[in-house]
Design a protein around this motif. Structure first.
Motif, PDB file in Angstrom:
ATOM      1  N   ARG A 239      29.400 -41.783  78.224  1.00 35.86           N
ATOM      2  CA  ARG A 239      30.122 -41.576  79.484  1.00 35.86           C
ATOM      3  C   ARG A 239      29.086 -41.549  80.607  1.00 35.86           C
ATOM      4  N   GLN A 240      29.405 -42.205  81.704  1.00 34.25           N
ATOM      5  CA  GLN A 240      28.497 -42.219  82.856  1.00 34.25           C
ATOM      6  C   GLN A 240      29.201 -41.659  84.083  1.00 34.25           C
ATOM      7  N   THR A 241      28.616 -40.623  84.657  1.00 36.23           N
ATOM      8  CA  THR A 241      29.109 -40.051  85.910  1.00 36.23           C
ATOM      9  C   THR A 241      27.934 -39.879  86.851  1.00 36.23           C
TER      10      THR A 241
ATOM     11  N   ARG B 118      38.607 -34.585  86.096  1.00 34.34           N
ATOM     12  CA  ARG B 118      37.155 -34.544  85.817  1.00 34.34           C
ATOM     13  C   ARG B 118      36.741 -35.488  84.697  1.00 34.34           C
ATOM     14  N   ASP B 119      37.686 -36.107  84.042  1.00 39.13           N
ATOM     15  CA  ASP B 119      37.359 -37.111  83.036  1.00 39.13           C
ATOM     16  C   ASP B 119      37.076 -38.476  83.671  1.00 39.13           C
ATOM     17  N   SER B 120      37.305 -38.589  84.956  1.00 42.67           N
ATOM     18  CA  SER B 120      37.055 -39.853  85.650  1.00 42.67           C
ATOM     19  C   SER B 120      35.581 -40.214  85.513  1.00 42.67           C
ATOM     20  N   ALA B 121      35.323 -41.404  85.005  1.00 43.11           N
ATOM     21  CA  ALA B 121      33.954 -41.836  84.701  1.00 43.11           C
ATOM     22  C   ALA B 121      34.018 -43.274  84.220  1.00 43.11           C
TER      23      ALA B 121
ATOM     24  N   TYR C 202      33.165 -45.313  80.901  1.00 43.50           N
ATOM     25  CA  TYR C 202      32.933 -45.078  79.471  1.00 43.50           C
ATOM     26  C   TYR C 202      32.392 -46.364  78.860  1.00 43.50           C
TER      27      TYR C 202
ATOM     28  N   ARG D  21      36.218 -48.335  83.375  1.00 44.86           N
ATOM     29  CA  ARG D  21      36.219 -47.391  84.502  1.00 44.86           C
ATOM     30  C   ARG D  21      37.547 -46.642  84.484  1.00 44.86           C
TER      31      ARG D  21
ATOM     32  N   THR E 179      39.959 -43.700  85.968  1.00 41.50           N
ATOM     33  CA  THR E 179      40.268 -42.841  87.111  1.00 41.50           C
ATOM     34  C   THR E 179      41.505 -42.028  86.760  1.00 41.50           C
TER      35      THR E 179
END
Lengths: 116, 113
Positions: free
Chosen positions: B36-38, B85-88, B90, B109, B111
Motif C-alpha cells: 500500500r502506498q500513501t 483512511r484506506d484510500s491509497a 495498492y 488507486r 478512493t
C-alpha cells in the motif's frame, strides 16, 4: 529491524547536471539485498538494480551508477547528465533473504525534478 | 510477456462498502506481495505469499483487510468494510525462479468517500 533512510525528500536540478540520491540502511543480517526503484509520474514502479551484500563493486549502466559501501551502510545512486525523463520518485529498498522470498522495506522516496 | 496485472485500476467507493482488488502475477513466479502506498506512510508491505501460502501478514492493518491466493495465477485483497483512511494506491508484485527482483503491477488507486 530493517530500516532504509533517504534523507533527501526532494531535489530539483537543471538538465545535464549530475545528481546523487543518498540511501542509508540498517540491518542485522549479513546476507541482504539492496534495490533501487523508479516511480515516474505515471505511477508504476520500475525496477532499476539489485545488489547483494557480498558484492561491493560499483555498477554503471549508461547514465546510472551505484556506489555500495558496507562500511557506511550506504547504497547511493548517481544520475549523470540528467534528463527531463529522469524526473520521478526514486525509492531505495532493503530485503533480507528469507526462505526464497524477499520482503522489501522501502525508504520514503526522493522526488527528483529535472528542469529543461 | 505480460507483466503483473491488477484490476481495477481505479476504484471509488463509499465508506462501509466492500472492496476487492485483484492481481495476476507473472506466470512462473511463486511469490506474490501486496503493498500500500500513501503520502503519509510511503510504501508498506501488507502481506506476501510463497507458493500460494501466506507467509507474513504482519503488515495487514486490521481485521477489515484480508487476502487470498487460491492458485498460482490469482490473488485478491479485500477490505470490508472500507473506510476513508484506506484510500491509497495498492500495488501487487511478484517474483520467482532465479529472479529476486520484484516486478510491480500498475497499482489500483482506491478512493473511499
Amino acid at each position: 529491524a530493517q530500516k532504509v533512510t533517504q534523507a533527501q525528500t526532494e531535489i530539483s536540478v537543471v538538465e545535464k547536471e549530475d545528481v546523487t540520491l543518498d540511501c542509508v540502511y540498517e540491518t542485522r543480517d549479513t546476507t541482504y539485498y539492496l534495490f533501487w526503484y523508479k516511480q515516474p509520474p505515471s505511477g508504476e514502479l520500475v525496477f532499476l538494480i539489485r545488489r547483494n551484500s557480498f558484492d561491493e563493486q560499483n555498477e554503471i549502466s549508461g547514465r546510472y551508477s551505484w556506489n555500495f559501501q558496507k562500511s557506511t551502510s550506504s547504497f547511493n545512486f548517481t544520475i549523470t547528465a540528467s534528463q527531463v525523463v529522469d524526473s520521478a520518485v526514486y525509492f531505495c529498498a532493503l530485503s533480507e533473504h528469507q526462505g526464497g522470498s524477499e520482503k522489501l522495506v522501502f525508504g520514503k522516496g526522493m522526488k527528483l525534478t529535472v528542469n529543461p | 510477456d505480460a507483466g503483473v496485472i491488477q484490476s481495477p485500476r481505479h476504484e471509488v467507493t463509499e465508506m462501509g462498502q466492500e472492496v476487492t482488488l485483484r492481481c495476476k502475477p507473472i506466470s512462473g513466479h511463486n511469490s506474490l506481495f501486496w503493498y500500500r502506498q500513501t503520502m503519509m506512510r510511503g510504501l508498506e508491505l501488507l502481506i506476501y505469499f510463497n507458493n500460494n501460502v501466506p507467509i507474513d501478514d504482519s503488515g495487514m492493518p486490521e481485521d477489515r483487510f484480508s487476502a487470498k491466493m487460491p492458485n498460482a495465477s490469482f490473488s485478491t485483497l479485500k477490505i470490508q468494510p472500507s473506510e476513508p483512511r484506506d484510500s491509497a494506491v495498492y500495488f501487487c508484485a511478484s517474483t520467482g525462479g532465479t529472479s529476486y527482483e520484484q516486478y510491480f503491477g500498475p497499482g489500483t488507486r482506491l478512493t473511499v468517500t
